[in-house]
Design an enzyme around this catalytic site. Structure first.
Site, PDB file in Angstrom:
ATOM      1  CE1 TYR A  50      -2.995  -3.048   0.666  1.00  0.00           C
ATOM      2  CE2 TYR A  50      -3.310  -2.329   2.911  1.00  0.00           C
ATOM      3  CZ  TYR A  50      -3.569  -3.229   1.903  1.00  0.00           C
ATOM      4  OH  TYR A  50      -4.409  -4.278   2.144  1.00  0.00           O
ATOM      5  CG  HIS A 108      -0.990  -8.729   0.897  1.00  0.00           C
ATOM      6  ND1 HIS A 108      -0.603  -7.422   0.802  1.00  0.00           N
ATOM      7  CD2 HIS A 108      -2.339  -8.717   0.748  1.00  0.00           C
ATOM      8  CE1 HIS A 108      -1.674  -6.669   0.604  1.00  0.00           C
ATOM      9  NE2 HIS A 108      -2.728  -7.433   0.565  1.00  0.00           N
TER      10      HIS A 108
END
Ligand code: NAD
Length: 279
Positions: A50, A108
């Site tokens: 991110y 992730h």
């Protein structure tokens, strides 16, 4: 604001709602995270992918609130699944955030076609032993991925963070996690700007309980034992998203929301068995 918490299987405590930080970035982002912290958020969810680890760390420092009061989560990108790379990346992320441990660190995506997630998991377990991570977890893992890492290491993830919202209810996966003692976190818990907030059943319940539609959906997660991490830059929404502990939906109402599920309900068609992260 008082937020209840769950106790993870490893004994650590985690707040029942967190702040997602996907697409919250830059100097403005620091201020947006700070308003959330001042309003009571302690669980902050970021990821190396991110590009917000630095600003989340900075917001924590600027808040003046002790580090120990926060529950900080970040995630390992797919290109670092090799054991040594994963250990390096965990340390790099700590430096980016200016922290000396993570409360929770997740793989992730499993990326099963690359077949390295067991290696990555072993690195997380090693980093936990080194004191760099308190709780180890995964994201987007299917039952077969969970079983493989548990079999190979004897260590069960504390958390599995998966896509859940009213169009993608994931009854089976929530149950699979529960059976293994894994807490389910919901990503895109509000459906990321989809029509979920405008659905008639959500609107009707919002009127009945004098709440906002987002609060109805977040309460639905909470009553399912699922931990939502809604993202908002806006103080009013941030506050709404944390104020879900003063009313209760009936079982019948929860079932009605479950019925919004669609076979093609995923937001971006991200099937964990197929999804490949970009390098
Ligand atoms: P979300 O479901 O949290 O929706 C965010 C959208 O809802 C934003 O447009 C926001 O303005 C709006 N919103 C927020 N609160 C509102 C309110 N009270 N009323 C009306 N609108 C409101 O979507 P998301 O950001 O995709 O997901 C949340 C977090 O989950 C992310 O920020 C990220 O931290 C995490 N995430 C993880 C993965 C993963 O693979 N593990 C994938 C996607 C997202």
């Amino acid at each position: 604001m008082d937020v209840p918490s769950y106790i993870l299987t490893d004994g650590h405590r985690i707040p029942a709602v967190g702040l997602g930080t996907y697409q919250i970035r830059g100097g403005q982002g620091i201020d947006q995270i700070l308003t959330a912290i001042q309003d009571g958020y302690r669980l902050l969810d970021t990821s190396t992918n991110y590009d917000s680890e630095g600003i989340v760390g900075e917001a924590i420092r600027r808040s003046g609130i002790p580090r120990a009061d926060f529950f900080v989560t970040t995630k390992l990108p797919g290109k670092y699944h090799h054991y040594e790379d994963a250990l390096m990346m965990i340390q790099e992320s700590l430096c980016r955030m200016g922290l000396d441990y993570f409360d929770l660190y997740l793989i992730h995506w499993p990326l099963p076609k690359r077949g390295l997630y067991v290696e990555a998991w072993k690195a997380l377990v090693a980093a936990q032993k080194m004191g760099l991570i308190r709780s180890v977890g995964v994201s987007n893992f299917e039952p077969e991925h969970l079983d493989k890492i548990i079999e190979e290491t004897g260590v069960t993830p504390a958390v599995n963070q998966i896509e859940i919202h009213p169009y993608w209810v994931q009854e089976r996966m929530v149950q699979e996690n529960k059976e293994r003692g894994i807490l389910t976190e919901a990503w895109s818990p509000l459906g990321r700007g989809s029509d979920a907030l405008r659905e008639e059943v959500i609107q009707t319940l919002a009127k009945k309980y004098e709440k906002e539609p987002a609060q109805i959906i977040l309460r639905w997660h909470y009553q399912r034992g699922v931990l939502p991490i809604p993202k908002s830059r806006n103080l009013i929404h941030q506050r709404e998203n944390l104020t879900i502990f003063d009313f209760e939906l009936t079982q019948e109402e929860i079932k009605r929301i479950n019925q919004l599920n669609r076979p093609d309900g995923r937001i971006d068609d991200q099937d964990p068995n197929e999804y490949e992260e970009f390098d």
